[in-house]
Design an enzyme around this catalytic site. Sequence first.
Site, short mmCIF file in Angstrom:
data_model
loop_
_atom_site.label_atom_id
_atom_site.label_comp_id
_atom_site.label_asym_id
_atom_site.label_seq_id
_atom_site.Cartn_x
_atom_site.Cartn_y
_atom_site.Cartn_z
N GLN A 194 20.70 13.10 1.26
CA GLN A 194 19.65 12.13 0.93
C GLN A 194 18.26 12.74 1.01
O GLN A 194 17.27 12.08 0.69
CB GLN A 194 19.74 10.93 1.87
CG GLN A 194 21.02 10.14 1.74
CD GLN A 194 21.15 9.06 2.81
OE1 GLN A 194 20.33 8.95 3.72
NE2 GLN A 194 22.18 8.24 2.68
N GLU A 216 15.79 -4.52 8.07
CA GLU A 216 14.74 -5.21 8.83
C GLU A 216 13.36 -4.96 8.26
O GLU A 216 13.08 -3.90 7.70
CB GLU A 216 14.72 -4.71 10.29
CG GLU A 216 15.99 -4.97 11.06
CD GLU A 216 15.89 -4.44 12.49
OE1 GLU A 216 16.87 -4.61 13.23
OE2 GLU A 216 14.84 -3.85 12.85
N TYR A 243 30.37 -0.08 9.34
CA TYR A 243 30.87 -0.02 7.97
C TYR A 243 32.39 -0.17 7.95
O TYR A 243 33.09 0.37 8.80
CB TYR A 243 30.49 1.31 7.31
CG TYR A 243 29.02 1.45 7.00
CD1 TYR A 243 28.44 0.71 5.98
CD2 TYR A 243 28.21 2.32 7.71
CE1 TYR A 243 27.09 0.83 5.67
CE2 TYR A 243 26.86 2.46 7.41
CZ TYR A 243 26.31 1.71 6.40
OH TYR A 243 24.98 1.84 6.10
N TYR A 263 12.43 -0.69 18.77
CA TYR A 263 13.00 -1.61 17.78
C TYR A 263 14.52 -1.70 17.84
O TYR A 263 15.14 -2.33 17.00
CB TYR A 263 12.47 -1.26 16.39
CG TYR A 263 10.99 -1.55 16.35
CD1 TYR A 263 10.50 -2.80 16.00
CD2 TYR A 263 10.06 -0.60 16.79
CE1 TYR A 263 9.16 -3.09 16.05
CE2 TYR A 263 8.71 -0.89 16.84
CZ TYR A 263 8.27 -2.14 16.47
OH TYR A 263 6.92 -2.45 16.55
N HIS A 267 19.65 9.98 6.30
CA HIS A 267 18.63 9.30 7.11
C HIS A 267 17.46 10.21 7.50
O HIS A 267 17.17 10.42 8.68
CB HIS A 267 19.28 8.68 8.35
CG HIS A 267 20.32 7.66 8.04
ND1 HIS A 267 21.00 6.98 9.02
CD2 HIS A 267 20.83 7.22 6.86
CE1 HIS A 267 21.87 6.16 8.46
NE2 HIS A 267 21.79 6.29 7.14
#
Length: 377
Positions: free
Chosen positions: A88, A247, A268, A257, A154
């Site tokens: 990614q 979120e 998943y 958080y 990520h």
Amino acid sequence: MIGRASLVGTAALFVAAAAAAQVVKTEEESFRVVTVTERLEHPWGLAFLPDGRMLVTERAGRLRIVGRDGKLAPQPVGGLPKIEEYGQGGLLDVALHPRFAENGLVYLSFADRGDGGYGTAVLRGRLAGPIENARLENVEVIYRQMPKSRGGRHFGSRLVFDRAGFLYITQGDRGEQERAQKLDDLAAKVVRLHDDGRIPQDNPFAGKAGARPEIFTVGNRNVQGAALHPATGELWSHEHGPQGGDEVNVLRAGANYGWPVITYGANYGTGTKIGEGRSKPGLAQPVHYWVPSIAPSGMAFYTGDRFPRWKGDLFVGALRDQLLVRLKLDGEKVVKEERMLQGTVGRIRDVRQGPDGFLYLLVDSSSGAIVRLEPAR
């Protein structure tokens, strides 16, 4: 804080109007979707130059200039180091220094290769030369996420300067959720720096034993949207949840958080519980969340005059559901959600308001595009 199901408004009605244009009628505004430019390979981030031209990143490692007429410069901007597309990761966001008109500095986030694997990093350089032969000069890397790891997921990442000139870098957990709560690890943290990479002395973890002083917030799974609130100047963000639990948050110094201790998502495939539940004392709750996930990417507060009924609203792009979300706010409370363009333009990677007051969307694909929303009236 309020969930998705009670807020989703009437779906936008997409109507064919003419061969050259299509009209989208939504709850408060009607607009046309106009293609600005095409032939972009997985575009990721967008920034407007003072003269109205655009800088666009392509994940494969290219920085492109797009003219006000939508024409792509014949060559990518030179002077960048070799940036690899890795999972990614690759070349991610782009931002201009608040005093760009004086210093010409451009900031880029990217997946950086080094000992141990890859991690999010940020470089800056001075944009120089004519559009046909533009390049970055005096390039330096001012931030590297540590430790690096082998995973390809990520990386985050968005870049935002606040009104005081501090640079915020959003990141992800690199697919290793156990790193998110570790204060000696920069993964799954938002960091705050001076414009040259120095660490501010008033950062919330500066001087704390065992903690990285760059850290501004903790427990952020994968943040791919961030923007300053136009009234308060506070940094808002959104992040990907796992299976559900995307979120929207207001980022405050030292706040945790919660990922992966608390989440509105699930594992998943199995749908089993992650962590300790949806809330825990001392851990911040989101302003808004989505179940199921929309895979948000890119966000912008609308402050222009082209769409007066949207003024102050928060716009969020979505990858999985290929849509644009409009959130109506009352302070920090979301009072309305409207979805538009679902399945119409493709995976929306970034959302920006242009200096002309139009909304611009980056469409993420191997033949990606920039499209613009213009009032139908």
